[in-house]
Each structure stands twice: as C-alpha cells, then as structure tokens.
Scaffold this motif. Sequence first.
Motif, PDB file in Angstrom:
ATOM      1  N   UNK A 156       0.829  -1.203   0.000  1.00  0.00           N
ATOM      2  CA  UNK A 156       0.000   0.000   0.000  1.00  0.00           C
ATOM      3  C   UNK A 156       0.865   1.255   0.000  1.00  0.00           C
ATOM      4  N   UNK A 157       1.992   1.215   0.689  1.00  0.00           N
ATOM      5  CA  UNK A 157       2.910   2.358   0.698  1.00  0.00           C
ATOM      6  C   UNK A 157       3.413   2.676  -0.701  1.00  0.00           C
ATOM      7  N   UNK A 158       3.825   1.638  -1.435  1.00  0.00           N
ATOM      8  CA  UNK A 158       4.308   1.848  -2.801  1.00  0.00           C
ATOM      9  C   UNK A 158       3.189   2.433  -3.666  1.00  0.00           C
ATOM     10  N   UNK A 159       1.968   1.904  -3.493  1.00  0.00           N
ATOM     11  CA  UNK A 159       0.839   2.439  -4.231  1.00  0.00           C
ATOM     12  C   UNK A 159       0.577   3.894  -3.910  1.00  0.00           C
ATOM     13  N   UNK A 160       0.669   4.250  -2.626  1.00  0.00           N
ATOM     14  CA  UNK A 160       0.478   5.648  -2.225  1.00  0.00           C
ATOM     15  C   UNK A 160       1.543   6.550  -2.858  1.00  0.00           C
ATOM     16  N   UNK A 161       2.786   6.103  -2.872  1.00  0.00           N
ATOM     17  CA  UNK A 161       3.863   6.905  -3.447  1.00  0.00           C
ATOM     18  C   UNK A 161       3.578   7.207  -4.915  1.00  0.00           C
ATOM     19  N   UNK A 162       3.224   6.178  -5.665  1.00  0.00           N
ATOM     20  CA  UNK A 162       2.942   6.361  -7.085  1.00  0.00           C
ATOM     21  C   UNK A 162       1.670   7.181  -7.285  1.00  0.00           C
ATOM     22  N   UNK A 163       0.677   6.950  -6.436  1.00  0.00           N
ATOM     23  CA  UNK A 163      -0.555   7.719  -6.532  1.00  0.00           C
ATOM     24  C   UNK A 163      -0.337   9.196  -6.243  1.00  0.00           C
ATOM     25  N   UNK A 164       0.477   9.491  -5.239  1.00  0.00           N
ATOM     26  CA  UNK A 164       0.778  10.886  -4.916  1.00  0.00           C
ATOM     27  C   UNK A 164       1.602  11.537  -6.018  1.00  0.00           C
ATOM     28  N   UNK A 165       2.511  10.769  -6.617  1.00  0.00           N
ATOM     29  CA  UNK A 165       3.285  11.303  -7.740  1.00  0.00           C
ATOM     30  C   UNK A 165       2.359  11.669  -8.894  1.00  0.00           C
ATOM     31  N   UNK A 166       1.371  10.821  -9.144  1.00  0.00           N
ATOM     32  CA  UNK A 166       0.384  11.124 -10.187  1.00  0.00           C
ATOM     33  C   UNK A 166      -0.438  12.355  -9.818  1.00  0.00           C
ATOM     34  N   UNK A 167      -0.902  12.409  -8.576  1.00  0.00           N
ATOM     35  CA  UNK A 167      -1.746  13.518  -8.128  1.00  0.00           C
ATOM     36  C   UNK A 167      -1.031  14.856  -8.233  1.00  0.00           C
ATOM     37  N   UNK A 168       0.227  14.883  -7.791  1.00  0.00           N
ATOM     38  CA  UNK A 168       0.950  16.151  -7.742  1.00  0.00           C
ATOM     39  C   UNK A 168       1.540  16.570  -9.089  1.00  0.00           C
TER      40      UNK A 168
ATOM     41  N   UNK B 290      -0.694  16.723 -11.599  1.00  0.00           N
ATOM     42  CA  UNK B 290      -1.882  17.322 -12.196  1.00  0.00           C
ATOM     43  C   UNK B 290      -1.766  18.842 -12.155  1.00  0.00           C
ATOM     44  N   UNK B 291      -2.138  19.502 -13.214  1.00  0.00           N
ATOM     45  CA  UNK B 291      -2.118  20.960 -13.217  1.00  0.00           C
ATOM     46  C   UNK B 291      -3.076  21.519 -12.174  1.00  0.00           C
ATOM     47  N   UNK B 292      -4.202  20.829 -11.980  1.00  0.00           N
ATOM     48  CA  UNK B 292      -5.201  21.298 -11.023  1.00  0.00           C
ATOM     49  C   UNK B 292      -4.706  21.239  -9.581  1.00  0.00           C
ATOM     50  N   UNK B 293      -3.615  20.501  -9.335  1.00  0.00           N
ATOM     51  CA  UNK B 293      -3.103  20.353  -7.969  1.00  0.00           C
ATOM     52  C   UNK B 293      -2.157  21.475  -7.578  1.00  0.00           C
ATOM     53  N   UNK B 294      -1.969  22.432  -8.476  1.00  0.00           N
ATOM     54  CA  UNK B 294      -0.990  23.486  -8.222  1.00  0.00           C
ATOM     55  C   UNK B 294      -1.234  24.281  -6.959  1.00  0.00           C
ATOM     56  N   UNK B 295      -2.516  24.489  -6.611  1.00  0.00           N
ATOM     57  CA  UNK B 295      -2.830  25.328  -5.460  1.00  0.00           C
ATOM     58  C   UNK B 295      -2.439  24.666  -4.139  1.00  0.00           C
ATOM     59  N   UNK B 296      -2.565  23.337  -4.073  1.00  0.00           N
ATOM     60  CA  UNK B 296      -2.297  22.661  -2.805  1.00  0.00           C
ATOM     61  C   UNK B 296      -0.866  22.155  -2.699  1.00  0.00           C
ATOM     62  N   UNK B 297      -0.171  22.086  -3.830  1.00  0.00           N
ATOM     63  CA  UNK B 297       1.183  21.537  -3.813  1.00  0.00           C
ATOM     64  C   UNK B 297       2.124  22.363  -2.928  1.00  0.00           C
ATOM     65  N   UNK B 298       1.940  23.676  -2.947  1.00  0.00           N
ATOM     66  CA  UNK B 298       2.837  24.551  -2.184  1.00  0.00           C
ATOM     67  C   UNK B 298       2.769  24.242  -0.695  1.00  0.00           C
ATOM     68  N   UNK B 299       1.557  24.012  -0.191  1.00  0.00           N
ATOM     69  CA  UNK B 299       1.412  23.716   1.232  1.00  0.00           C
ATOM     70  C   UNK B 299       2.060  22.411   1.613  1.00  0.00           C
TER      71      UNK B 299
END
Length: 402
Positions: free
Chosen positions: A284-296, A298-307
Amino acid sequence: MIQTMERQSLVDEIRGFSLLGILMANMLIFQYGMWGMDEMELFGQTSFDSWAHKAVKIFIEGSFMPIFSFLFGFGLFKQMQSQEARGGKFRRVLLRRFLMLLILGFLHSYFIWDGDILLFYGAIGFLLLLFLRRKAKTVLIWGIVLLSLFGLAGLGISGTDMNVTPEQERKTEQYVEKSIEVYQTGTYAEITRFRNNEPVPMVDDPLFLMIALFLIPFMTGPMFLFGIYAAKTGLFEQARTKRAFYAKGAAMFIVPGLILKTLGVISPGFIISGIGKTAGMPLLSIGYILGLAWLFTLKEAGMVRKGFASIGKLSLSNYLTQSVVCTTLFYGYGFGWFGKLGVTAGIGIALLLYILQMIVSTWYAGRFRIGPVEWLIRAWTYWSWRGRPKRAVLPGPVDTNA
C-alpha cells in the motif's frame, strides 16, 4: 537544474503529505500508548470509534511511515551524488548525518515520546551504505527478496492470539491500566520515569526480542532499498511525462495492499491474515507513493502543492513539533486527555494540527531556506554554520537540495 528543482519539489510534496498519515497513525500512540492502542477494550470506545480505529489501521497505520523510509533511501543516494559532484567524500558526510539522527532520536525518545523513528533511521543508515554503490537491479532484487520473506513470515503470525499466552495477555492489560493512570495524571518526571524504566510486556521475553531483532531488516529494509532504487532509476525525473506509469502503478499496488490489510483487520483469525499485516503495509505504501506522484503532477493540484511542499521541506521540524504538541495535549503535565477523547476526536485533532502546520510552514518557507532542525542536521553534516555543502570542486550543475 529546472528538472532537479521539479523533482525535489515533488519529493517534498510526497513527504509533506505522508506526514499527515504519520500523524494520524501516531495519534493512536499519543492517545492510548504503544501497547494500549491494541487493547482498545480497556478504554471503552464507542462503536463509531471502533470503525474509525479499523479505518486508520487499514488505510493509514503502517503504510505512511514506510513512505518516509522510501524517501530516506532516495535522499541518501541523491546526497551521495551531490557530494561526489563536489569532489567530497560522501561517507564522512553521511556518517555525521547518521550520528546526529541517533542523538536527536535518543533525546526525542527519552525526554518526549517513545514513538521516535529518528534513532532507528540513524542506525539503519550505516547498513544502507552497503547498497548505495550497488547496481540498481541488485538493490531492487534485495528489496523484493526481503519483502517476500517478510510477507511469508506473516503466515507464522496469522491469528491474533495464536502467539500470545494468557500470562502475557494479563501482563499487557496490567501495563496498559497502569499507563492510563500515569499518563492521565502524572507529572513530567513521573511520566518520563514510567516510559523509560517500567518493564514492558513481551519486550522482557528473550525469545520475543530475538524474533523482533531478526525480523527488523526484513520488515523495514525493503522500502529503504526501493527508495535507493527509485533514485538510481530516476523515478521522479521528468515526472509529468510519467503520469500514466504512476497511475497504473498506483492501482497495481493500492488494490492488493488494501485487500491484504483489510483481511488482517477484519478477519484476524483467518489462516493467511498475517500476510495482510506484513505484505499489505509496504504494498500500500508503494501504491500511495505512485498515486501521490500522479496527483501532484496534475495541473489542477498546483494550489495545494505549495502547502504540502512547505511541510515536506520542514518535515523533521514538523515531526518533532507534533510530538511536543500532542504529548502536551494528552499527558498529565498538559491537558491530560490520554485515553479520554476517542479515535474520531483524535483524527480531528490530527487534521487541525496538520492544517496549522501547513499554514505556519508555508509562511516560514517563504522567508527562510530550511527549518531549525533541518539546519541543525545540515550544519553538523557539512560542518558549515550556513548548513550548506562546500563549494563544488567539479564543474557542472549541483543538486543542493539532496
């Protein structure tokens, strides 16, 4: 250099997000103690809290701390590369870093909280030096072999009570009952004395200690090694071009990881449930790492990435701050909420504290280059008051964020 900055930002974002999961998992220890969090019947939890507890164990517990382990291995290799690019001797630098982690970990565990990870990270760093110069394929094979062996070891622990004698169970209950009184009403001196001197059930058993010490490399080693492998193969380089890979990989690991962990929590007596406790967490950890890499990416994730990136840059400072704040909230020398609020309330406190840390970290990161604890480690590591490596001897761009 731009690619290096993008890669480092993505790593910081993943590290920052994982700190939220670590806080939620650690909240069980802050609220109930290292041994009490598995003896919830002694705290009279509600049915809603019981489901919240199961949710934390399935989705969070044991699957966010390995992300830190992964990034620790990743960072070690990048730091070695950075130091070699400057013509320096990376082993001296890393050994000083490990020593400082050992010191901070000891101080943290002795004077503040017994759930410390820094002491262990400092110790395992010496072992990881053996793998930094190995071929990527070799590191990957070692990681897979260790993970497979630890997963199979779960067959031997299937069934919650199979390896716990009535006498051990009685001692555990007595220890937890005593901890409730001490942590709720004790002074700082009394709690520190109890934490560091009170005999802990199971740990006093020589056989238990031998088995635990034998299993530690199999339990923790794979994620450190996978982090080194990811650094060697450029997992986060040109991340936007790898979004499809991240998405497929996330699904491939998250689904079996959740199934295995759910099996271990919902049906602990099932014959293969122990594998859910061993293999499910790192998968599950490996899946989370890859999932977060995909999420971050995304262009739409720009606002939350800074935090998230800001928290990630100050991860050690935030991690230690969480210990100070939460022990003050739950221990007798503070508010004395130990064992009183319930799992759901603990989740709410974790979210509130994390949001506050995100706000403060974003403000701080906009004004200072590194956090106070990060500066201390870097100043000691590089023997530089400014916390910076020595000037490069070789030409070419250098990764100063390693």
